[in-house]
Design a protein around this motif. Structure first.
Motif, PDB file in Angstrom:
ATOM      1  N   CYS A 176       0.892  -1.157   0.000  1.00 60.54           N
ATOM      2  CA  CYS A 176       0.000   0.000   0.000  1.00 60.54           C
ATOM      3  C   CYS A 176       0.929   1.205   0.000  1.00 60.54           C
ATOM      4  O   CYS A 176       1.832   1.294   0.819  1.00 60.54           O
ATOM      5  CB  CYS A 176      -0.896   0.020   1.234  1.00 60.54           C
ATOM      6  N   TYR A 179      -0.369   6.583   2.774  1.00 58.93           N
ATOM      7  CA  TYR A 179      -0.479   6.452   4.224  1.00 58.93           C
ATOM      8  C   TYR A 179      -1.955   6.384   4.626  1.00 58.93           C
ATOM      9  O   TYR A 179      -2.726   7.301   4.330  1.00 58.93           O
ATOM     10  CB  TYR A 179       0.209   7.623   4.933  1.00 58.93           C
ATOM     11  N   CYS A 180      -2.341   5.288   5.286  1.00 54.19           N
ATOM     12  CA  CYS A 180      -3.773   5.055   5.533  1.00 54.19           C
ATOM     13  C   CYS A 180      -4.048   4.700   6.981  1.00 54.19           C
ATOM     14  O   CYS A 180      -5.079   4.136   7.299  1.00 54.19           O
ATOM     15  CB  CYS A 180      -4.272   3.948   4.599  1.00 54.19           C
ATOM     16  N   HIS A 184      -0.519   0.953   8.137  1.00 56.93           N
ATOM     17  CA  HIS A 184      -0.270   1.158   6.706  1.00 56.93           C
ATOM     18  C   HIS A 184       0.943   0.357   6.234  1.00 56.93           C
ATOM     19  O   HIS A 184       0.915  -0.292   5.189  1.00 56.93           O
ATOM     20  CB  HIS A 184      -0.062   2.656   6.448  1.00 56.93           C
TER      21      HIS A 184
HETATM   22 CU1  CUA Z   1      -3.608   1.175   2.894  1.00 55.87          CU
HETATM   23 CU2  CUA Z   1      -1.656   2.482   3.290  1.00 55.87          CU
END
Ligand code: CUA
Length: 310
Positions: A176, A179-180, A184
């Motif tokens: 990924c 930034y989640c 993440h």
């Molecule tokens: Cu999903 Cu970073």
């Protein structure tokens, strides 16, 4: 050569070539710049009596026009080259083996049309065009496969398309790249590229509760969609044979009933009203999960294929 320049997909090869092109162009400009810098520094150094310091400027417009045109063409050429790659990757490639990908904090879920599901893994066959239809259940994620030179944001409330054709069997990284949240960095996975036979064997070895379309039909029943879209008293557009067709809308425009249209019509039904119908349908935003939404869209797609058969 292949260690430095691996070709996991046809797209990766094209991106690498473009990158080398950019690198070569900038290196040429840099070399020219430093050549002139050094040359003038040496020629006009203090005490060099042979240098002409009378500051007479002699130049013709030919020279100006030539170098301006040449650099314009060179750099616009790079732009066109890059834009062409972009369009090829993200453009309307609507064919290929479809796999649905759902991103959520913090995992990648993939659903195959046969109903096979996987988490943080994606199995694909070698030398086949794979089409990913990606959506997010919560925040923005980014689907990043470095070996394939592919990175695409996955945005909530929208289905994004991506096609690629793997050219080498093996296991590749999936990250990924947006930034989640807390985990993440752990939102990683594996892309497993298999020979076609192995892939088919893998598909049939998975535990499956009906195809994706069959799962969608169950959701369709549970939510009572047939109450309006079936033969009930409420008039709603028919769904049989709808997928892929042009749809006349109430604002006079024509839409195409593709995945994005079907999806939007379930989540935001009032955004696009089919001409001749009342905006009666309630929004299913928040009432239907991403997985269910994908299954229902697959079900509606399957109705089109059924309608095609005699
Ligand atoms: Cu999903 Cu970073």
């Amino acid at each position: 050569m292949s260690t430095w320049w691996p070709s996991e997909t046809s797209h990766a090869r094209a991106v690498d070539l473009l990158f080398m092109g950019l690198l070569a162009t900038t290196a040429l400009v840099l070399a020219l710049l430093f050549f002139l810098l050094l040359r003038f520094a040496i020629h006009y150094r203090a005490g060099n009596a042979s240098a002409d310091r009378s500051h007479r400027i002699r130049k013709s417009w030919h020279w100006e026009v030539t170098w301006t045109t040449a650099t314009l063409v060179a750099f616009l050429g790079l732009f066109v080259w890059g834009a062409q790659q972009y369009v090829e990757l993200f453009g309307a490639g609507k064919s290929g083996l479809t796999v649905y990908v759902v991103a959520k904090q913090w995992m990648w879920k993939a659903q195959h049309l046969g109903g096979q599901r996987e988490i943080n893994e994606l199995h694909v066959p070698l030398s086949h065009t794979v089409r990913l239809i990606m959506s997010s259940q919560d925040v923005i994620h980014s689907f990043f496969m470095p070996a394939f030179r592919i990175k695409r944001d996955v945005v909530p409330g929208r289905a994004t398309d991506l096609s690629f054709r793997p050219l080498r069997a093996g296991v590749f990284h999936l990250f990924c790249a947006e930034y989640c949240g807390t985990d993440h960095a752990r939102m990683t996975g594996r892309i497993v590229v298999m020979q076609e036979n192995d892939f088919n064997r893998w598909l049939s070895s998975q535990d499956v509760t009906g195809t994706l379309a069959a799962q969608g039909e169950r959701v369709y029943r549970q939510l009572g969609c047939g109450g309006c879209h079936g033969n009930g008293p409420v008039r709603a557009p028919k769904l049989e044979g709808l997928y892929g067709k042009p749809v006349p809308l109430s604002d006079g425009t024509i839409g195409i009933a593709d995945e994005a249209y079907l999806r939007d019509s379930i989540v935001k039904p009032r955004a696009k009203i089919v001409a001749g119908y009342e905006p009666l349908m309630p929004s299913y935003e928040g009432k239907i999960s991403e997985d269910e939404l994908i299954a229902v869209v697959a079900y509606i797609k399957s109705l089109a294929e059924k309608a095609k058969r005699p």
